[in-house]
Design a protein around this motif. Structure first.
Motif, short mmCIF file in Angstrom:
data_model
loop_
_atom_site.label_atom_id
_atom_site.label_comp_id
_atom_site.label_asym_id
_atom_site.label_seq_id
_atom_site.Cartn_x
_atom_site.Cartn_y
_atom_site.Cartn_z
N MET A 222 52.57 -84.31 98.32
CA MET A 222 52.64 -82.86 98.39
C MET A 222 51.21 -82.33 98.40
SD MET A 222 55.94 -82.24 98.33
CE MET A 222 56.09 -80.50 97.90
N ILE A 223 51.01 -81.27 99.13
CA ILE A 223 49.65 -80.74 99.28
C ILE A 223 49.60 -79.30 98.78
CG2 ILE A 223 47.78 -80.25 100.90
CD1 ILE A 223 48.91 -82.38 102.72
N LEU A 224 48.54 -79.03 98.03
CA LEU A 224 48.27 -77.68 97.53
C LEU A 224 47.10 -77.11 98.31
CD1 LEU A 224 48.63 -75.44 95.25
CD2 LEU A 224 46.83 -76.69 94.03
N GLY A 225 47.21 -75.86 98.71
CA GLY A 225 46.11 -75.23 99.44
C GLY A 225 45.92 -73.78 99.05
N PHE A 226 44.71 -73.29 99.24
CA PHE A 226 44.44 -71.87 99.05
C PHE A 226 45.00 -71.12 100.25
CE2 PHE A 226 40.76 -73.76 96.72
CZ PHE A 226 41.04 -73.25 95.47
N SER A 227 45.44 -69.90 100.00
CA SER A 227 45.89 -69.05 101.10
C SER A 227 44.99 -67.82 101.13
CB SER A 227 47.37 -68.70 100.93
OG SER A 227 47.86 -68.05 102.09
N ASN A 228 45.56 -66.64 101.19
CA ASN A 228 44.76 -65.42 101.30
C ASN A 228 44.34 -64.93 99.92
OD1 ASN A 228 43.50 -63.13 102.21
ND2 ASN A 228 45.36 -62.06 102.82
N VAL A 229 43.23 -65.42 99.43
CA VAL A 229 42.73 -65.05 98.11
C VAL A 229 41.95 -63.75 98.24
CG1 VAL A 229 41.38 -65.79 96.11
CG2 VAL A 229 42.58 -67.48 97.49
N THR A 230 42.59 -62.64 97.90
CA THR A 230 41.98 -61.33 98.13
C THR A 230 41.42 -60.66 96.89
OG1 THR A 230 44.14 -60.25 97.86
CG2 THR A 230 43.50 -60.89 100.09
N LYS A 231 42.07 -60.86 95.74
CA LYS A 231 41.67 -60.12 94.54
C LYS A 231 40.54 -60.81 93.80
CE LYS A 231 43.55 -57.82 90.46
NZ LYS A 231 44.74 -57.53 89.64
N SER A 232 40.76 -62.03 93.41
CA SER A 232 39.75 -62.77 92.66
C SER A 232 39.95 -64.27 92.87
CB SER A 232 39.85 -62.43 91.17
OG SER A 232 39.00 -63.29 90.40
N LYS A 233 38.86 -64.99 93.00
CA LYS A 233 38.94 -66.43 93.17
C LYS A 233 39.15 -67.15 91.84
CE LYS A 233 35.71 -66.34 97.09
NZ LYS A 233 34.41 -66.85 97.62
N GLU A 234 38.86 -66.48 90.75
CA GLU A 234 38.81 -67.14 89.45
C GLU A 234 40.11 -67.84 89.07
OE1 GLU A 234 37.90 -66.19 84.72
OE2 GLU A 234 37.88 -64.57 86.20
N MET A 235 41.23 -67.14 89.14
CA MET A 235 42.49 -67.72 88.68
C MET A 235 42.93 -68.90 89.55
SD MET A 235 44.59 -67.10 86.06
CE MET A 235 44.70 -65.35 85.69
N PRO A 236 42.90 -68.81 90.88
CA PRO A 236 43.26 -69.96 91.70
C PRO A 236 42.35 -71.17 91.43
CG PRO A 236 43.34 -67.99 93.03
CD PRO A 236 42.71 -67.60 91.73
N VAL A 237 41.06 -70.93 91.24
CA VAL A 237 40.13 -72.04 90.96
C VAL A 237 40.44 -72.66 89.61
CG1 VAL A 237 37.72 -72.63 90.51
CG2 VAL A 237 38.30 -71.15 92.44
N ARG A 238 40.74 -71.83 88.61
CA ARG A 238 41.09 -72.35 87.29
C ARG A 238 42.38 -73.17 87.34
NH1 ARG A 238 40.61 -66.92 83.85
NH2 ARG A 238 41.84 -68.07 82.32
N PHE A 239 43.30 -72.79 88.23
CA PHE A 239 44.53 -73.55 88.38
C PHE A 239 44.24 -74.94 88.96
CE2 PHE A 239 48.50 -74.53 90.84
CZ PHE A 239 49.32 -74.72 89.73
N VAL A 240 43.36 -75.00 89.93
CA VAL A 240 42.96 -76.29 90.50
C VAL A 240 42.34 -77.17 89.42
CG1 VAL A 240 41.39 -77.45 92.11
CG2 VAL A 240 42.69 -75.44 92.86
N GLU A 241 41.48 -76.60 88.61
CA GLU A 241 40.84 -77.35 87.55
C GLU A 241 41.86 -77.79 86.50
OE1 GLU A 241 37.98 -74.51 86.24
OE2 GLU A 241 36.48 -75.07 87.76
N TYR A 242 42.84 -76.95 86.22
CA TYR A 242 43.90 -77.29 85.27
C TYR A 242 44.71 -78.50 85.71
CZ TYR A 242 48.50 -77.00 83.08
OH TYR A 242 49.68 -77.29 82.44
N LEU A 243 44.89 -78.66 87.01
CA LEU A 243 45.70 -79.75 87.53
C LEU A 243 45.06 -81.13 87.32
CD1 LEU A 243 47.04 -78.11 90.81
CD2 LEU A 243 48.33 -78.62 88.74
#
Length: 246
Positions: A222-243
């Motif tokens: 299964m693959i995880l990818g970023f999509s349209n990150v418009t508001k803030s990069k912080e939360m999506p990046v923290r989720f990647v680090e959490y994984l």
């Protein structure tokens, strides 16, 4: 008189006299406002006068007030916009597991003050399946509006979504040093490993310790990818680090 006419010839009938009286009475109000006229009319005549002169305006005002109030209530009661919105495409059977992953992330991240800032959804399916409604139009609309900022799905579907332009490369969201630390998890759109982190399109979830620890999540690639990150990069990046990619 010479022409033989009598005064009775000019006498008004009772109906004509009543009409003249009504006109005379109406003229009393001719030069004043309708509101003043309404106030001065006898009680029995107020409602007919109001209905004729004001009722349509009152209905319009009432409708406007109701609409404005509805918008106000909706604005005041709606939750905050999610800072992490993960869409599991073609993952309708894994809603509970993905929700658990999101809940565990919120618990682990002490700085997240409201759990509604993290949303996990599996309601969109795409493809030619006869048993599901194709959600391509909905996916496009939500990605365009910034309502989805991460996508997780199988390798074949990920490649299709990427071809549609709904995936953003990790190098556009994360720094090169961050990506170098998890180089072994980086893949192209088809799930093949990459040597150049700048060419990576997604993250191979089979390399994630956290993903593998959640019972019931699919273990095939299964693959995880970023999509349209418009508001803030912080939360999506923290989720990647959490994984905790290996």
């Amino acid at each position: 008189m010479a022409d033989g006419r009598h005064d009775d010839d000019y006498a008004l009938s009772d109906e004509q006299k009543a009409a003249v009286a009504e006109l005379s009475r109406s003229n009393v109000y001719a030069k004043q406002s309708k509101w003043k006229t309404l106030h001065e009319l006898p009680m029995a005549e107020k409602w007919p006068y109001f209905k004729e002169n004001f009722l349509s305006y009152a209905v319009i005002i009432a409708v406007v007030v109701v609409i404005v109030a509805a918008f106000g209530v909706s604005y005041l009661t709606k939750g905050p916009r999610a800072e992490l919105s993960v869409e599991g495409i073609n993952m309708g059977g894994y809603a509970d597991q993905l929700d658990r992953l999101g809940s565990d992330f919120v618990k682990a991240e002490k700085k997240i003050s409201d759990s509604r800032l993290v949303q996990m959804d599996t309601s969109i399916s795409i493809g030619d399946s006869e048993n599901t409604q194709d959600g391509s139009a909905r996916l496009l609309a939500m990605v365009s509006a910034g309502q989805i900022n991460m996508i997780v799905t199988d390798a074949d579907t990920f490649a299709e979504v990427n071809n549609r332009g709904d995936i953003t490369k990790p190098a556009e969201i994360m720094g090169e040093a961050q990506l170098e630390r998890i180089r072994d998890s980086l893949v192209d759109a088809k799930g093949n490993p990459v040597t150049d982190v700048k060419k990576a399109v997604g993250f191979d979830l089979s390399k994630s310790k956290v993903w593998k620890s959640v019972k019931g999540l699919p273990q095939q690639q299964m693959i995880l990818g970023f999509s349209n990150v418009t508001k803030s990069k912080e939360m999506p990046v923290r989720f990647v680090e959490y994984l905790r990619f290996e």
